[in-house]
Motif scaffolding. Structure first.
Motif, PDB file in Angstrom:
ATOM      1  N   UNK A 283      21.840  72.104  71.301  1.00  0.00           N
ATOM      2  CA  UNK A 283      21.976  71.230  70.126  1.00  0.00           C
ATOM      3  C   UNK A 283      21.195  71.792  68.943  1.00  0.00           C
ATOM      4  N   UNK A 284      20.013  72.318  69.203  1.00  0.00           N
ATOM      5  CA  UNK A 284      19.202  72.910  68.136  1.00  0.00           C
ATOM      6  C   UNK A 284      19.900  74.131  67.554  1.00  0.00           C
ATOM      7  N   UNK A 285      20.470  74.934  68.427  1.00  0.00           N
ATOM      8  CA  UNK A 285      21.191  76.130  67.972  1.00  0.00           C
ATOM      9  C   UNK A 285      22.365  75.742  67.077  1.00  0.00           C
ATOM     10  N   UNK A 286      23.142  74.731  67.508  1.00  0.00           N
ATOM     11  CA  UNK A 286      24.294  74.306  66.721  1.00  0.00           C
ATOM     12  C   UNK A 286      23.862  73.725  65.375  1.00  0.00           C
ATOM     13  N   UNK A 287      22.748  73.009  65.365  1.00  0.00           N
ATOM     14  CA  UNK A 287      22.241  72.435  64.120  1.00  0.00           C
ATOM     15  C   UNK A 287      21.859  73.526  63.130  1.00  0.00           C
TER      16      UNK A 287
ATOM     17  N   UNK B 174      10.258  62.943  76.721  1.00  0.00           N
ATOM     18  CA  UNK B 174       9.564  64.041  76.037  1.00  0.00           C
ATOM     19  C   UNK B 174      10.000  65.387  76.603  1.00  0.00           C
ATOM     20  N   UNK B 175      10.093  65.455  77.918  1.00  0.00           N
ATOM     21  CA  UNK B 175      10.515  66.706  78.567  1.00  0.00           C
ATOM     22  C   UNK B 175      11.970  67.011  78.240  1.00  0.00           C
ATOM     23  N   UNK B 176      12.829  65.978  78.362  1.00  0.00           N
ATOM     24  CA  UNK B 176      14.259  66.190  78.130  1.00  0.00           C
ATOM     25  C   UNK B 176      14.556  66.609  76.693  1.00  0.00           C
ATOM     26  N   UNK B 177      13.819  66.017  75.746  1.00  0.00           N
ATOM     27  CA  UNK B 177      14.097  66.301  74.338  1.00  0.00           C
ATOM     28  C   UNK B 177      13.452  67.592  73.855  1.00  0.00           C
ATOM     29  N   UNK B 178      12.565  68.154  74.667  1.00  0.00           N
ATOM     30  CA  UNK B 178      11.854  69.365  74.244  1.00  0.00           C
ATOM     31  C   UNK B 178      12.298  70.606  75.002  1.00  0.00           C
ATOM     32  N   UNK B 179      12.540  70.454  76.299  1.00  0.00           N
ATOM     33  CA  UNK B 179      12.738  71.639  77.129  1.00  0.00           C
ATOM     34  C   UNK B 179      14.119  71.750  77.779  1.00  0.00           C
ATOM     35  N   UNK B 180      14.999  70.790  77.563  1.00  0.00           N
ATOM     36  CA  UNK B 180      16.273  70.834  78.277  1.00  0.00           C
ATOM     37  C   UNK B 180      17.238  71.844  77.655  1.00  0.00           C
TER      38      UNK B 180
END
Length: 278
Positions: free
Chosen positions: A67-71, A55-61
């Protein structure tokens, strides 16, 4: 193979009404040099919730941020791009450039030589496979196993590395454990000539959804009249030797009729043995 066993145990723990498993295997999954994927984590399994670490890795890393920016950028630049994952986790809408099919075959065969030239059949992976079969029996789950129908050039690459006898032994070993639907031999699907207009394959080891449907039709006895008669055979200890003998004979016929594809495999292997040529 160990990962697959653990994922099955996870599925059983979370789906108490699991009734049937269709399990596709290939020769390469049993290579002793293959290790678990770096992303594999025992801590995720047999739970009904996401772990705190995930949960931490997928939300705050930082990786998630990038990855979100590239998407977002990709979505803005190509709003109609149609290669997303489907609900079942596959990529049914991925559009491959057919003009690059021959190039993909070259890359796939090259990858085989890089990863599997020194193939050794793993006894622990065979043991994991046996445990998968036992798990299904213990939980009253109907199990159907099939060998994926990779292209004939895959078989030729195995032969070129002197691993043909190991391939045969692998088939002998797995049918001692459970009957297996074999599609990995010379038939009207796997011997499709390589071109940029192929109907059956995206590359040497990845077949099209239509072929996947034919595999399911055969093993589920559905629309049998739509499946080529030579595509798919249930192998057992009783018929394995005759099946292997026929495959050897069929290879000779295929090689005579497809010298360019035999040469393609040999040339790729030769170039890899002469690194300056690649």
């Amino acid at each position: 193979m160990y990962e697959i066993r653990r994922y099955l145990e996870h599925a059983i723990a979370n789906q108490k009404n699991l009734k049937e498993v269709i399990f596709g295997v290939d020769f390469f999954m049993f290579n002793s040099s293959l290790m678990n994927q770096p992303s594999f984590s025992e801590s995720r399994l047999e739970k009904r919730h996401i772990t705190w670490q995930d949960a931490i890795n997928s939300t705050f890393s930082i990786d998630t941020l990038y990855a979100s920016r590239e998407t977002i950028i990709d979505s803005l630049n190509q709003p109609n791009k149609d290669d997303t994952y489907g609900e079942n986790g596959f990529m049914p809408n991925r559009n491959l450039d057919n003009n690059q099919t021959e190039w993909r075959f070259n890359g796939g065969i090259k990858l085989y030589f890089e990863l599997h030239s020194n193939y050794q059949l793993s006894k622990p992976y065979l043991s994991d496979f046996k445990k998968i079969v036992q798990l299904c029996k213990e939980h009253d789950i109907k199990l159907k196993v099939f060998i994926s129908p990779s292209h004939a050039t895959d078989l030729e690459a195995i032969r070129a590395t002197g691993r043909w006898q190991i391939l045969e032994q692998w088939k002998r070993e797995i049918v001692k454990i459970v009957p297996v639907w074999d599609f990995y031999y010379y038939n009207s699907i796997t011997t499709e000539p390589i071109s940029n207009k192929m109907k059956n394959y995206a590359d040497n080891s990845h077949y099209t959804p239509q072929i996947g449907n034919l595999v399911l039709d055969r093993i589920l006895s559905y629309q049998d009249d739509q499946v080529p008669s030579d595509f798919g055979i249930l192998i057992t200890p009783e018929n394995i030797e005759s099946h292997l003998a026929k495959t050897r004979a069929d290879r000779e016929v295929w090689a005579r009729n497809n010298p360019d594809e035999v040469k393609l495999v040999k040339d790729i292997k030769h170039r890899l043995e002469q690194p300056d040529n690649y």
